[in-house]
Enzyme design. Structure first.
Site, PDB file in Angstrom:
ATOM      1  N   VAL A 124       0.878  -1.173   0.000  1.00  0.00           N
ATOM      2  CA  VAL A 124       0.000   0.000   0.000  1.00  0.00           C
ATOM      3  C   VAL A 124       0.911   1.217   0.000  1.00  0.00           C
ATOM      4  O   VAL A 124       1.790   1.339   0.860  1.00  0.00           O
ATOM      5  CB  VAL A 124      -0.923   0.027   1.232  1.00  0.00           C
ATOM      6  CG1 VAL A 124      -1.887   1.208   1.133  1.00  0.00           C
ATOM      7  CG2 VAL A 124      -1.692  -1.272   1.367  1.00  0.00           C
ATOM      8  N   ARG A 131       7.781   8.607  -6.788  1.00  0.00           N
ATOM      9  CA  ARG A 131       8.913   7.699  -6.568  1.00  0.00           C
ATOM     10  C   ARG A 131       8.469   6.463  -5.796  1.00  0.00           C
ATOM     11  O   ARG A 131       8.813   5.333  -6.156  1.00  0.00           O
ATOM     12  CB  ARG A 131      10.032   8.425  -5.827  1.00  0.00           C
ATOM     13  CG  ARG A 131      11.262   7.557  -5.569  1.00  0.00           C
ATOM     14  CD  ARG A 131      12.452   8.413  -5.167  1.00  0.00           C
ATOM     15  NE  ARG A 131      12.228   9.086  -3.898  1.00  0.00           N
ATOM     16  CZ  ARG A 131      12.555   8.572  -2.706  1.00  0.00           C
ATOM     17  NH1 ARG A 131      13.086   7.364  -2.638  1.00  0.00           N
ATOM     18  NH2 ARG A 131      12.352   9.263  -1.600  1.00  0.00           N
ATOM     19  N   ARG A 316      13.779   7.242 -12.452  1.00  0.00           N
ATOM     20  CA  ARG A 316      13.172   5.951 -12.128  1.00  0.00           C
ATOM     21  C   ARG A 316      11.950   5.733 -13.013  1.00  0.00           C
ATOM     22  O   ARG A 316      11.111   6.605 -13.148  1.00  0.00           O
ATOM     23  CB  ARG A 316      12.790   5.905 -10.653  1.00  0.00           C
ATOM     24  CG  ARG A 316      12.184   4.590 -10.214  1.00  0.00           C
ATOM     25  CD  ARG A 316      12.485   4.314  -8.759  1.00  0.00           C
ATOM     26  NE  ARG A 316      13.891   3.979  -8.581  1.00  0.00           N
ATOM     27  CZ  ARG A 316      14.530   4.023  -7.407  1.00  0.00           C
ATOM     28  NH1 ARG A 316      13.897   4.413  -6.337  1.00  0.00           N
ATOM     29  NH2 ARG A 316      15.805   3.690  -7.319  1.00  0.00           N
ATOM     30  N   ARG A 343      -7.084   2.918  -4.491  1.00  0.00           N
ATOM     31  CA  ARG A 343      -8.040   3.110  -3.405  1.00  0.00           C
ATOM     32  C   ARG A 343      -8.671   4.491  -3.518  1.00  0.00           C
ATOM     33  O   ARG A 343      -7.981   5.509  -3.454  1.00  0.00           O
ATOM     34  CB  ARG A 343      -7.383   2.933  -2.040  1.00  0.00           C
ATOM     35  CG  ARG A 343      -8.396   3.115  -0.906  1.00  0.00           C
ATOM     36  CD  ARG A 343      -8.054   2.397   0.377  1.00  0.00           C
ATOM     37  NE  ARG A 343      -6.824   2.808   1.000  1.00  0.00           N
ATOM     38  CZ  ARG A 343      -6.432   2.415   2.218  1.00  0.00           C
ATOM     39  NH1 ARG A 343      -7.195   1.602   2.928  1.00  0.00           N
ATOM     40  NH2 ARG A 343      -5.283   2.798   2.712  1.00  0.00           N
ATOM     41  N   GLU A 435     -13.539  -2.779   7.484  1.00  0.00           N
ATOM     42  CA  GLU A 435     -12.883  -1.992   8.524  1.00  0.00           C
ATOM     43  C   GLU A 435     -13.870  -1.183   9.369  1.00  0.00           C
ATOM     44  O   GLU A 435     -13.452  -0.404  10.221  1.00  0.00           O
ATOM     45  CB  GLU A 435     -11.852  -1.051   7.900  1.00  0.00           C
ATOM     46  CG  GLU A 435     -12.439  -0.077   6.888  1.00  0.00           C
ATOM     47  CD  GLU A 435     -11.388   0.702   6.110  1.00  0.00           C
ATOM     48  OE1 GLU A 435     -10.195   0.552   6.423  1.00  0.00           O
ATOM     49  OE2 GLU A 435     -11.763   1.451   5.197  1.00  0.00           O
ATOM     50  N   PHE A 461      -7.190  -3.801  11.002  1.00  0.00           N
ATOM     51  CA  PHE A 461      -7.300  -3.787  12.461  1.00  0.00           C
ATOM     52  C   PHE A 461      -7.423  -2.377  13.028  1.00  0.00           C
ATOM     53  O   PHE A 461      -8.224  -2.121  13.935  1.00  0.00           O
ATOM     54  CB  PHE A 461      -6.082  -4.494  13.059  1.00  0.00           C
ATOM     55  CG  PHE A 461      -5.902  -4.248  14.533  1.00  0.00           C
ATOM     56  CD1 PHE A 461      -6.774  -4.815  15.454  1.00  0.00           C
ATOM     57  CD2 PHE A 461      -4.882  -3.452  15.000  1.00  0.00           C
ATOM     58  CE1 PHE A 461      -6.620  -4.594  16.818  1.00  0.00           C
ATOM     59  CE2 PHE A 461      -4.714  -3.219  16.358  1.00  0.00           C
ATOM     60  CZ  PHE A 461      -5.584  -3.795  17.267  1.00  0.00           C
ATOM     61  N   LEU A 462      -6.653  -1.429  12.496  1.00  0.00           N
ATOM     62  CA  LEU A 462      -6.617  -0.109  13.133  1.00  0.00           C
ATOM     63  C   LEU A 462      -7.905   0.673  12.887  1.00  0.00           C
ATOM     64  O   LEU A 462      -8.522   1.180  13.825  1.00  0.00           O
ATOM     65  CB  LEU A 462      -5.384   0.654  12.646  1.00  0.00           C
ATOM     66  CG  LEU A 462      -4.069   0.054  13.156  1.00  0.00           C
ATOM     67  CD1 LEU A 462      -2.890   0.632  12.417  1.00  0.00           C
ATOM     68  CD2 LEU A 462      -3.919   0.252  14.652  1.00  0.00           C
ATOM     69  N   ASP A 463      -8.321   0.796  11.626  1.00  0.00           N
ATOM     70  CA  ASP A 463      -9.582   1.484  11.371  1.00  0.00           C
ATOM     71  C   ASP A 463     -10.735   0.762  12.052  1.00  0.00           C
ATOM     72  O   ASP A 463     -11.640   1.388  12.603  1.00  0.00           O
ATOM     73  CB  ASP A 463      -9.848   1.578   9.864  1.00  0.00           C
ATOM     74  CG  ASP A 463      -9.633   2.993   9.327  1.00  0.00           C
ATOM     75  OD1 ASP A 463     -10.080   3.950   9.992  1.00  0.00           O
ATOM     76  OD2 ASP A 463      -9.013   3.139   8.266  1.00  0.00           O
ATOM     77  N   PRO A 544       4.697  -2.846   4.523  1.00  0.00           N
ATOM     78  CA  PRO A 544       4.958  -1.409   4.434  1.00  0.00           C
ATOM     79  C   PRO A 544       6.055  -1.002   3.460  1.00  0.00           C
ATOM     80  O   PRO A 544       6.308   0.189   3.302  1.00  0.00           O
ATOM     81  CB  PRO A 544       5.374  -1.065   5.870  1.00  0.00           C
ATOM     82  CG  PRO A 544       6.059  -2.305   6.354  1.00  0.00           C
ATOM     83  CD  PRO A 544       5.312  -3.449   5.711  1.00  0.00           C
ATOM     84  N   ASP A 636      -0.867   6.348   9.530  1.00  0.00           N
ATOM     85  CA  ASP A 636      -1.759   6.913   8.525  1.00  0.00           C
ATOM     86  C   ASP A 636      -3.049   7.323   9.229  1.00  0.00           C
ATOM     87  O   ASP A 636      -3.102   7.378  10.454  1.00  0.00           O
ATOM     88  CB  ASP A 636      -2.004   5.930   7.371  1.00  0.00           C
ATOM     89  CG  ASP A 636      -2.683   4.633   7.812  1.00  0.00           C
ATOM     90  OD1 ASP A 636      -3.129   4.549   8.981  1.00  0.00           O
ATOM     91  OD2 ASP A 636      -2.769   3.705   6.990  1.00  0.00           O
TER      92      ASP A 636
END
Length: 734
Positions: A124, A131, A316, A343, A435, A461-463, A544, A636
């Site tokens: 994600v 970049r 790049r 997303r 979520e 899990f976090l949201d 990550p 985030d």
């Protein structure tokens, strides 16, 4: 620089008032070379807003009405233990829980192998950072040697300075053990190999003192690159994933290796979410155009980024596909890039980049749907330099949906988008982020509402924890954050997501995903723990970084996810109940010591401030933020949502006070200032504590109970807008 779009900056079209820079971008860049005219696009968008806009507002009102009723129910029973039977009956009567229909199987078709067949890591990345986005797209292939050498995966961090040969030998030994476990030889070990060659479509391996052998399972040989008698690369396949042994006896590593192996490349990030939501800070037309332009470049295959690294500059680009010789002698191609999803934002956000017929901001998710799918026309038509979906689909991740009705609206939204853009029905595939609590509790019916275009379901899990706290805000003081992961609801949530997905026929048709590993510098711990995701039956999980993707890919070689999913299906017994899912994580009797209580407040406050100061002052939507102990964690909107809701909950139930929160915030602001002292352009929050970043962080807590679903965007957007109004343009560069 101002976020405000004045009348002079707008263009009237089809009854809408569109920010001129947005209209110019769509007309001249997105639609250029497609069969869709600007007139068709904007009139179609206007019709979508007219037809679905009122329904979207109604569904947001339903959210508020349900939350108010739940708050009243808990307040009326303050101090009482919650009877789950009574509570569940109340939620059913309220309409929060819907009746489950008959069993069914999703009908999704034309899905790429990365969703249907291949289990592996998913990255994600903020789409606003070209970049990072290119790195993520190119993370389909990663060096196992680099991932092991450059992280703590071996149990200790890499040394400073030049190449450490002793560490290099440890890396090689680890990789050889991985090869022995994954691609065992008929006899002997890869560690004793002297040479690899291809003869008559089969792999031969010369073993020191033991002659020639081959793979124990010859079917795992996938092909080679170069001269078969001395190949530059040998490709092996396991559980759908490819590993390439790279040979180069002139390479610093290859010349010391008895078989000339210079590297071991792993197919790593099978898919990547180009994130236009949680990981970005896009508050106005200018920001949105920047995000859309990068997405367009990714799908055309021509996005580039100028990079300065190690004293040299280079451009790049996105990686090409990879050709090799298959065992039967034919030339075959491997995809060179991760399959990309985009997303979009949730249904609750509105944007003044476009104003409707009444002069009001329009649903931002409607804009995202129309423009991101229009960008994909270049991929679907094959007009770009590279190909994303070979199955002819567009993949959109849809977050923050509350229940089946909102999923149904999303399905209808994309039906309209397909019609306007001239696409076949269900060309757009959606991923449902599981979520929000009402989606978790009604997951089967949410899947049913999108059964013809569902591409994945994914836990977050976090949201999900942020919504758990907010939904039950009035029930009592919540347990400390470290205790959340062992609560009945989260265990049920993770298991039910897989079980319901399998019961609805996702195996072989769509992804069942798991959430992020949030500590990018703790790879040894990730290797130890994250194997639990494929073992749970998930065929993708978030990582990550590209390096983390390479290391996590080893888990999908060790676990046959397809077999695990079949085992779970045959078991037929759900692993968790709705009762467990609805068990509220209230602390039975809050008896924390002052030290424990203060440590929890400080940890939450430091995380909020560390994230918000970058979001508001620099427009950075996601980054590694040092925690209170200096450990870098990915932050985030989701992490900020849970921390702010947790503090708001403790304030609401008297575990802390407003005075104490302000004191903790000020002290932690000074800590965050010290952690960012070397950041160019950083504006300290202390000692004045009057800047928009500090005020935003405080508001997230003090106003947390009143924020719809506990979302942080309204407060962040307002304070970021203030920062942009007052700043010089150079100050706003991340």
């Amino acid at each position: 620089m101002s976020m405000e779009t004045t009348a002079a900056d707008r263009t009237a079209v089809s009854g809408l008032e569109v920010a001129t820079l947005l209209k110019r971008f769509v007309d001249q860049e997105v639609l250029a070379g497609t069969s869709v005219t600007p007139e068709r696009f904007w009139s179609g968008l206007a019709a979508v807003i007219d037809q679905l806009g009122p329904r979207n507002r109604h569904l947001l009102e339903v959210r508020d009405e349900l939350q108010s009723a739940i708050d009243r129910w808990h307040r009326a029973r303050a101090g009482q233990a919650i009877d789950l039977d009574v509570y569940t009956a109340f939620l059913r009567e309220l309409g929060y829980l819907v009746e489950e229909g008959e069993d069914f199987t999703i009908d999704t078709s034309n899905v790429d192998a990365e969703f249907a067949d291949i289990a592996g890591p998913q990255l994600v990345v903020p789409v606003t950072n070209a970049r990072y986005a290119i790195n993520a797209a190119n993370a389909r292939w990663g060096s196992l040697y680099d991932a092991l050498y450059g992280t703590d995966a071996l149990g200790d961090p890499p040394p400073d300075g030049p190449y450490d040969e002793a560490r290099g030998q440890r890396v090689i030994a680890w990789a050889r053990r991985f090869l022995d476990d994954t691609f065992p030889l008929a006899h002997g070990s890869h560690a004793d190999a002297h040479a690899y060659r291809v003869r008559d479509g089969a792999l031969e391996v010369e073993i020191a003192g033991a002659g020639t052998t081959t793979l124990a399972d010859p079917g795992r040989f996938a092909g080679h690159v170069g001269d078969p008698s001395a190949p530059a690369g040998v490709l092996l396949r396991n559980h759908g994933l490819v590993v390439e042994l790279r040979f180069d006896r002139d390479h610093p590593v290859g010349r010391t290796d008895r078989a000339g192996v210079a590297d071991v490349l792993l197919e790593s990030a099978v898919s990547v979410i180009m994130d236009g939501e949680d990981a970005v800070a896009t508050i106005d037309a200018e920001d949105k155009v920047h995000a859309y332009r990068n997405w367009l470049g990714l799908l055309r295959g021509d996005l580039t980024a100028e990079v300065d690294k190690g004293g040299r500059s280079f451009t790049r680009r996105m990686a090409p596909d990879r050709e090799y010789t298959a065992p039967d002698g034919t030339t075959a191609t491997l995809h060179g890039r991760s399959l990309m999803l985009c997303r979009n934002v949730g249904n609750h956000l509105y944007s003044d980049a476009v104003l409707d017929r009444d002069g009001a901001p329009v649903p931002e998710g409607f804009l995202d749907a129309m423009i991101t799918v229009a960008c994909a026309l270049h991929d679907l038509d094959g007009t770009g330099d590279l190909r994303n979906s070979r199955a002819g689909s567009v993949y959109v991740v849809k977050p923050k949906l509350h229940g089946p009705d909102e999923v149904a609206l999303t399905d209808e939204l994309f039906h309209h988008v397909e019609r306007i853009l001239g696409l076949e029905p269900n060309t757009v595939k959606i991923g449902i982020m599981d979520e929000e609590r009402r989606t978790s509790a009604n997951l089967k019916e949410c899947i049913r509402a999108a059964r013809r275009r569902l591409a994945f379901i994914n836990t977050g899990f976090l949201d999900r924890t942020g919504d758990e706290i907010h939904t039950s805000m009035e029930a009592g003081a919540m347990v400390r954050k470290p205790e959340m992961k062992s609560q009945p609801w989260i265990l049920a949530y993770e298991d039910r997501n897989v079980d319901i997905g399998l019961a609805c026929g996702l195996r072989g048709r769509a992804q069942i995903g798991k959430g992020m590993w949030a500590a990018p510098d703790r790879m040894a711990a990730m290797l130890e723990e994250k194997i639990g995701h494929p073992q749970a039956g998930a065929n993708c999980a978030w990582v990550p970084s590209p390096t983390a993707a390479t290391l996590h890919a080893t888990h999908y070689h060790r676990v046959d996810v397809a077999a695990r999913q079949e085992e779970l299906e045959l078991a037929g017994q759900p692993r968790a109940s709705l009762d467990e899912l609805l068990t509220i994580p209230v602390a039975p009797v809050p008896e924390w010591s002052d030290r424990e209580r203060l440590a929890e407040l400080e940890n939450n406050a430091q995380g909020i401030l560390g994230y918000v100061v970058r979001w508001v002052d620099h427009g950075v939507g996601s980054s590694k933020v040092p925690d209170i102990d200096g450990v870098a964690l990915m932050e985030d909107r989701a992490t900020c949502r849970i921390s702010s809701q947790h503090m708001a909950n403790w304030l609401r139930h008297g575990i802390t006070t407003e005075t104490e929160i302000l004191d903790v915030m000020r002290r932690m602001a000074a800590v965050v200032d010290r952690q960012n002292a070397e950041v160019t352009g950083y504006l300290p929050m202390a000692p004045a504590f009057d800047g928009p970043a500090f005020r935003a962080a405080v508001a997230l807590v003090l106003e947390g109970t009143g924020q719809p679903a506990g979302y942080i965007e309204p407060i962040l957007y307002a304070h970021r807008a203030e920062r942009k109004r007052d700043a010089r343009p150079d100050d706003l560069v991340p």
